[in-house]
Design an enzyme around this catalytic site. Structure first.
Site, mmCIF file in Angstrom:
data_model
loop_
_atom_site.group_PDB
_atom_site.id
_atom_site.type_symbol
_atom_site.label_atom_id
_atom_site.label_comp_id
_atom_site.label_asym_id
_atom_site.label_seq_id
_atom_site.Cartn_x
_atom_site.Cartn_y
_atom_site.Cartn_z
ATOM 1 C CD1 TRP B 101 3.334 4.867 0.136
ATOM 2 C CD2 TRP B 101 4.560 3.627 1.542
ATOM 3 N NE1 TRP B 101 2.472 4.222 0.993
ATOM 4 C CE2 TRP B 101 3.198 3.457 1.868
ATOM 5 C CE3 TRP B 101 5.510 2.951 2.287
ATOM 6 C CZ2 TRP B 101 2.765 2.634 2.909
ATOM 7 C CZ3 TRP B 101 5.092 2.129 3.325
ATOM 8 C CH2 TRP B 101 3.725 1.981 3.623
ATOM 9 C CG ASP B 172 8.448 0.685 -1.764
ATOM 10 O OD1 ASP B 172 7.776 -0.291 -2.147
ATOM 11 O OD2 ASP B 172 8.133 1.403 -0.802
ATOM 12 C CE LYS B 196 0.362 -1.999 -0.821
ATOM 13 N NZ LYS B 196 -0.437 -1.063 -0.033
#
Lengths: 360, 360
Positions: B101, B172, B196
């Site tokens: 990511w 993030d 999530k």
């Protein structure tokens, strides 16, 4: 008790769709999961996604030359995403202005290149016209021509769509997409936020001709680059899965209603009933030229505007809600999307007649 | 029957939240409308939105120096949206790479300016470390430093967050946000996709320090310009209303669980149980350094990888689903977000032990 909901968006959904969503909330088709909980890469959600695409293609008769993408960001997002995807080699576009939405698209595109005003429907009464193709003054070689085929705020709908040949026509069809058949082949790009006739806020349908996938500017974010999205079947980033599921349920519902020809006939009837009531006297007024009146979003004004609040309160008491006009134009607005039944419009016009009698 | 769902996202939601959403689907609090059907400008949805903001601020102890925004586009969208919002005067940033990511964020930021690799957790075994602050080699004057505080794919979590003084730290936090308390004041920007621990795919939470709202590049789309979004209370464009509503229900559920300290204690217990099972012998393996092991996403590998399909099929037969590892790393991955109960992890480790015994 369910109300009659005339919201411009997010807007009324078919009750059958809501019931099915509620029924399936904890366990979709024996999967033991809510659709909300499914990996977008799993076979359960993949099947939901695929079916939505197939049904939408069938409903709107999308030709094989065009891809269907599900994005995020809504219509306003597309105002930047469109030029970022089409200005790669020719950073200039033409705009036909018919209301607030095309005006916003015009202003946003200036960030990315040159914009040319091809035609405007603005009159002394505001935006009340849809300039005919003969009036459009196109520039020499634009990357595309932008048109908002239905202006949600001003209630102006463009029905007569020209064939521009080599010049891609880009249409923001947010508030009438799926309310009637369209000749998709005439458009290079057709886009719409879902929260009108498609489903819930948070997913944008973008239908794009394949040869236009290769024209992005270098600053276009990957998550919004149509080519990247297309190559990844709208799963480059996690798609708004639940919004796609609800759209899929709405597509099934539309097919059960007989598809877009059948729904168009109902929409014509609903709109006629409301416009006839407005036009019957001088108590109510809609300013849009007859041929450009939206079937979806119908703004109307009281001759005596001091009674607006009174009108809205009385409507609410009868379960007729979200009728207040957009703050930029005032008055009232009835959005009568696919999911607003004829009964809802009948209840509204009955109330309007009663309010007029009381006021007289 | 509900399964135990270990999806990395979209992921398991609390059953209570799903039940409430189903119950309220046709008529929210006597409004006669589904939340899906409400205008985002109406008082009903405004109250839902406001309550979600207040609850999130309380849960995460967001200081008054920071604004909470709801955007669209997910984590991948933010990879472009962050530099477009912060590169206005200084188009350069530093990156700490700890997995896929942060790598993607690094690559995307190159479109908008200069990127500098400050530290990398990559080893011969792939991404297995979270470089300590002492290892970070920052450039002279970056617009910000980017860090992915939990790598969903590689299972690397960064717990030790430095105070960078004048340099904004951008994190993030998609896959661990709300799994534990955080000192929000240390971050210039903290963002996360909701799918999530927050809710459903389609809404992105962006928490941004107010002094950073004035640094956007001219190419930043209005719909994604934090300042514009902040000035319009996340309603510049139609927000993903239903996703915000579900997030609001999750926030209420989290408060009922005792808030983030209580949920963290449960998450520590769940992760320990699973890592202890993996570490108990050589049958299973997790490659991440002990201090950097994610509590949320736990990849693990069989010593004999030819038995992966066998393991997954046996798991599925016991109602333990979505355990397949990400295609880029292989093996298995158990994502044990807040909504995955201790019982689910117990069922998983029991199965793992049984599978190991059978295989020995």
């Amino acid at each position: 008790m369910r109300v009659f909901n005339f919201s411009a968006g997010p807007a009324a959904l078919p009750e059958e769709v809501l019931r099915q969503a509620a029924d399936e909330m904890l366990d979709w088709h024996g999967s033991g999961m809510s659709v909300m909980e499914m990996s977008h890469r799993g076979k359960e959600f993949m099947s939901i996604h695929e079916e939505a695409l197939v049904d939408l293609r069938e409903l709107l008769a999308v030709p094989s030359s065009h891809q269907i993408l599900f994005l995020q960001g809504g219509g306003l997002g597309e105002n930047a995403i469109v030029p970022m995807n089409l200005f790669g080699t020719k950073p200039r576009a033409d705009f036909v202005l018919t209301g607030s939405w095309s005006q916003k698209s015009f202003n946003e595109a200036k960030k990315y290149g040159t914009v040319h005003l091809a035609a405007s429907g603005q009159t002394a009464d505001g935006f009340t016209r849809a300039p005919a193709h003969a009036e459009w003054q196109l520039s020499a070689d634009p990357a595309y021509v932008h048109l908002c085929t239905n202006e949600t705020i001003h209630g102006v709908e463009t029905f007569d769509i020209p064939d521009l040949g080599d010049i891609p026509l880009v249409a923001d069809a947010s508030s009438h997409l799926l309310s009637r058949p369209m000749d998709v082949a005439k458009y290079g790009v057709l886009f719409g936020g879902a929260q009108k006739n498609i489903g819930i806020a948070g997913v944008t349908v973008v239908i794009v001709r394949e040869d236009l996938l290769d024209r992005a500017m270098s600053v276009c974010p990957s998550a919004f680059e149509w080519k990247t999205v297309a190559l990844n079947n709208s799963m480059y980033n996690t798609p708004p899965t639940y919004a796609i599921y609800i759209a899929g349920l709405v597509f099934k519902w539309l097919k059960k209603q007989g598809g877009l020809r059948a729904i168009e006939a109902r929409n014509v009837e609903k709109a006629k009933l409301l416009y006839d009531t407005i036009d019957a006297g001088s108590f109510y007024k809609n300013k849009v030229e007859r041929g450009a009146r939206s079937r979806m979003n119908i703004p109307f004004f009281l001759a005596d505007e001091s009674r607006n609040d009174d009108f809205l309160a009385g409507a609410k008491a009868r379960g007729l809600v979200q009728l207040k006009g957009h703050k930029s134009v005032g008055g009232m607005r009835a959005s009568i999307y696919n999911a607003v039944a004829l009964d809802g419009v009948k209840a509204l016009v009955e109330y309007m007649k009663e309010f007029e009698r009381r006021g007289a």
